[in-house]
Design a protein around this motif. Structure first.
Motif, PDB file in Angstrom:
ATOM      1  N   PRO A 198       0.818  -1.039  -0.066  1.00 10.37           N
ATOM      2  CA  PRO A 198      -0.088  -0.018  -0.006  1.00 10.37           C
ATOM      3  C   PRO A 198       0.793   1.352  -0.047  1.00 10.37           C
ATOM      4  CG  PRO A 198       0.104  -0.918   2.177  1.00 10.37           C
ATOM      5  CD  PRO A 198       0.764  -1.859   1.291  1.00 10.37           C
ATOM      6  N   PRO A 199       0.284   2.331  -0.519  1.00  8.07           N
ATOM      7  CA  PRO A 199       1.079   3.748  -0.489  1.00  8.07           C
ATOM      8  C   PRO A 199       1.717   3.897   0.776  1.00  8.07           C
ATOM      9  CG  PRO A 199      -0.926   4.018  -1.671  1.00  8.07           C
ATOM     10  CD  PRO A 199      -1.232   2.565  -0.840  1.00  8.07           C
ATOM     11  N   LEU A 200       2.617   4.404   0.912  1.00 10.65           N
ATOM     12  CA  LEU A 200       3.617   4.816   2.072  1.00 10.65           C
ATOM     13  C   LEU A 200       3.260   5.988   2.802  1.00 10.65           C
ATOM     14  CD1 LEU A 200       6.234   3.722   3.801  1.00 10.65           C
ATOM     15  CD2 LEU A 200       7.687   5.073   2.270  1.00 10.65           C
ATOM     16  N   THR A 201       3.155   5.642   4.202  1.00 12.87           N
ATOM     17  CA  THR A 201       3.173   6.914   5.138  1.00 12.87           C
ATOM     18  C   THR A 201       4.582   7.256   5.409  1.00 12.87           C
ATOM     19  OG1 THR A 201       1.160   6.421   6.312  1.00 12.87           O
ATOM     20  CG2 THR A 201       2.473   7.618   7.469  1.00 12.87           C
ATOM     21  N   THR A 202       4.736   8.698   5.346  1.00  4.23           N
ATOM     22  CA  THR A 202       5.975   8.906   5.300  1.00  4.23           C
ATOM     23  C   THR A 202       6.052  10.496   5.816  1.00  4.23           C
ATOM     24  OG1 THR A 202       8.180   9.223   3.938  1.00  4.23           O
ATOM     25  CG2 THR A 202       5.984   9.833   2.942  1.00  4.23           C
ATOM     26  N   VAL A 203       7.302  10.893   5.957  1.00  5.77           N
ATOM     27  CA  VAL A 203       7.567  12.371   6.466  1.00  5.77           C
ATOM     28  C   VAL A 203       8.284  13.137   5.213  1.00  5.77           C
ATOM     29  CG1 VAL A 203       8.767  13.989   8.028  1.00  5.77           C
ATOM     30  CG2 VAL A 203       7.972  11.543   8.850  1.00  5.77           C
ATOM     31  N   ALA A 204       7.355  14.368   5.008  1.00  2.00           N
ATOM     32  CA  ALA A 204       7.965  15.085   3.946  1.00  2.00           C
ATOM     33  C   ALA A 204       8.886  16.170   4.299  1.00  2.00           C
ATOM     34  CB  ALA A 204       6.410  15.757   3.048  1.00  2.00           C
ATOM     35  N   LEU A 205       9.927  16.279   3.717  1.00  2.00           N
ATOM     36  CA  LEU A 205      10.840  17.465   3.882  1.00  2.00           C
ATOM     37  C   LEU A 205      10.395  18.784   3.383  1.00  2.00           C
ATOM     38  CD1 LEU A 205      14.258  15.554   2.964  1.00  2.00           C
ATOM     39  CD2 LEU A 205      13.508  16.380   5.183  1.00  2.00           C
ATOM     40  N   PRO A 206      10.722  19.856   4.060  1.00  5.51           N
ATOM     41  CA  PRO A 206      10.010  21.217   3.416  1.00  5.51           C
ATOM     42  C   PRO A 206      10.699  21.889   2.322  1.00  5.51           C
ATOM     43  CG  PRO A 206      11.113  21.539   5.578  1.00  5.51           C
ATOM     44  CD  PRO A 206      11.210  19.989   5.161  1.00  5.51           C
ATOM     45  N   HIS A 207      11.112  21.170   1.136  1.00  2.61           N
ATOM     46  CA  HIS A 207      11.917  21.569   0.242  1.00  2.61           C
ATOM     47  C   HIS A 207      11.402  22.994  -0.407  1.00  2.61           C
ATOM     48  CE1 HIS A 207      13.555  17.381   0.156  1.00  2.61           C
ATOM     49  NE2 HIS A 207      14.675  17.958   0.143  1.00  2.61           N
ATOM     50  N   TYR A 208      10.100  22.949  -0.856  1.00  2.37           N
ATOM     51  CA  TYR A 208       9.578  24.155  -1.367  1.00  2.37           C
ATOM     52  C   TYR A 208       9.707  25.195  -0.237  1.00  2.37           C
ATOM     53  CZ  TYR A 208       6.245  27.325  -3.348  1.00  2.37           C
ATOM     54  OH  TYR A 208       5.475  28.376  -4.078  1.00  2.37           O
ATOM     55  N   GLU A 209       9.006  25.157   0.838  1.00  2.32           N
ATOM     56  CA  GLU A 209       9.195  26.084   1.909  1.00  2.32           C
ATOM     57  C   GLU A 209      10.648  26.672   2.192  1.00  2.32           C
ATOM     58  OE1 GLU A 209       7.720  23.347   2.123  1.00  2.32           O
ATOM     59  OE2 GLU A 209       5.529  23.589   1.975  1.00  2.32           O
ATOM     60  N   MET A 210      11.873  25.744   2.020  1.00  6.68           N
ATOM     61  CA  MET A 210      13.181  26.328   2.237  1.00  6.68           C
ATOM     62  C   MET A 210      13.382  27.040   1.126  1.00  6.68           C
ATOM     63  SD  MET A 210      15.288  22.984   4.220  1.00  6.68           S
ATOM     64  CE  MET A 210      14.961  21.839   2.796  1.00  6.68           C
ATOM     65  N   GLY A 211      13.233  26.687  -0.024  1.00  2.00           N
ATOM     66  CA  GLY A 211      13.564  27.452  -1.248  1.00  2.00           C
ATOM     67  C   GLY A 211      12.954  28.956  -1.208  1.00  2.00           C
ATOM     68  N   ALA A 212      11.441  29.052  -0.783  1.00  2.00           N
ATOM     69  CA  ALA A 212      11.007  30.344  -0.640  1.00  2.00           C
ATOM     70  C   ALA A 212      11.373  31.060   0.256  1.00  2.00           C
ATOM     71  CB  ALA A 212       9.341  29.885  -0.467  1.00  2.00           C
ATOM     72  N   TRP A 213      11.516  30.466   1.631  1.00  2.00           N
ATOM     73  CA  TRP A 213      12.134  31.058   2.844  1.00  2.00           C
ATOM     74  C   TRP A 213      13.423  31.764   2.526  1.00  2.00           C
ATOM     75  CZ3 TRP A 213      16.675  31.410   5.451  1.00  2.00           C
ATOM     76  CH2 TRP A 213      16.428  31.917   6.828  1.00  2.00           C
ATOM     77  N   ALA A 214      14.285  31.140   1.554  1.00  3.50           N
ATOM     78  CA  ALA A 214      15.740  31.612   1.171  1.00  3.50           C
ATOM     79  C   ALA A 214      15.826  32.791   0.614  1.00  3.50           C
ATOM     80  CB  ALA A 214      16.481  30.731   0.617  1.00  3.50           C
TER      81      ALA A 214
END
Length: 350
Positions: free
Chosen positions: A295-311
């Protein structure tokens, strides 16, 4: 013998101040709190050492180009690059900035390469973002202090340049909390054997969560290579507690999604079913692994989009003269790593 080129760090050491202070003094940065005595000492040290600041870099403050540079340490070739670049690009557009990208080679040294940074400076970039693969300390070269700068995925060892990092420790602890709330008590961790900051942060987060729940943080931990084969091997060891359903783990939290992929294979070979017999959780939300497993995996997302925008947002503020953001260099910003719940977690059946 050729003479060693004098850099801004040499001036800072001679004057007994930070490299940021030297940059402010020699570039006549407005609205700083540097005393006249310190300014005089910096200028005297620069003159004695024969320091020659980069002409183009000094002109950036008054000759805005509208372009910011994103220097990546092989990130542009990783599965996560797109989200970082997209976040940076969209935030750059909101700030009427043009984003230019250079992909650098991966270096095992804490010293980042300076030639690519100089390339941005020579093209009069208003500011520079440096993004790294491993979330470790770096010693930025002198060139990065000549313009407003921000780090993604790394922290400045000298605490001068603002930086943003994923809060992987808290993200891992939240996984244990989720599993505990679903009723799990025998929660295993398939850890990475590679000694990088992410390994240490995720393991410590797992331990934090287990101890917060009053559970033994050391009973069910196995290290292996952070790839599918390692996940398979670690999971086989973790589930081989006499094959007694009453003692083996009811959930396996994997260091990353690739290890989780191997865990799926191990569970199948043992004749077990996900999530009826054992729940599996990953980390990274790596496309297309997490959503394509069955079944599709429960996982933790890294905030890549948010880090790029914050930078980019922070860099734009620095370019506009909001120097208070430099205080973030000593205390990197940690962004949340949210859980992406799918179908690989269920309440324990025993």
């Amino acid at each position: 013998m050729p003479h060693k080129q004098v850099g801004i760090r040499d001036v800072a050491a001679a004057a007994g101040v930070s490299v940021t202070t030297v940059s402010h003094v020699l570039n006549d940065t407005p609205h700083t709190r540097t005393s006249d005595e310190t300014k005089a000492r910096v200028r005297e040290s620069a003159a004695e050492l024969g320091y020659q600041p980069n002409r183009l870099a000094r002109g950036l403050r008054t000759q805005a180009s509208g372009m910011v540079g994103l220097l990546t340490e092989e990130i542009a070739t990783t599965p996560h690059a797109g989200r970082i670049i997209l976040g940076a690009q969209e935030e750059a557009s909101r700030n009427n900035l043009t984003l230019a990208i250079i992909n650098s080679r991966l270096s095992t040294s804490v010293d980042v390469e300076s030639s690519q940074i100089q390339a941005f400076i020579d093209r009069q970039a208003d500011g520079i973002i440096y993004a790294t693969v491993y979330h470790d300390e770096v010693v930025p070269p002198d060139e990065l202090h000549a313009v407003p700068a921000v780090l993604i995925g790394a922290r400045d060892r000298d605490g001068e340049i603002p930086s943003v990092l994923p809060d992987e420790r808290a993200g891992a602890a939240s996984v244990v909390d989720l599993l505990v709330r679903r009723g799990h008590r025998r929660i295993a961790f398939a850890a990475s054997s590679v000694d990088v900051p992410a390994t240490r942060g995720r393991l410590q987060g797992y331990r934090d969560g287990m101890m917060a729940a009053g559970l033994d943080p050391d009973r069910f931990v196995a290290e292996a290579e952070s790839e599918a084969i390692g996940g398979y091997e670690a999971t086989m060891r973790l589930l081989d507690h006499g094959a007694d359903p009453a003692t083996r783990p009811t959930a396996v939290f994997c260091y990353n999604d690739r290890m989780a992929m191997g865990a799926y294979r191990a569970v199948a070979e043992l004749g077990l079913v996900i999530p009826a017999d054992v729940s599996i959780v990953g980390f990274d939300d790596q496309d297309p692994i997490a959503s394509s497993l069955y079944p599709p995996l429960t996982t933790v997302a890294l905030p890549h989009y948010e880090m790029g925008a914050w930078a980019v947002e922070t860099l734009a503020s620095l370019i506009d003269g909001h120097d208070e953001h430099r205080l973030l260099g000593a205390h990197p910003i940690l962004l949340d790593c949210p859980i992406v719940e799918r179908a690989s977690v269920a309440d324990p059946s025993r």
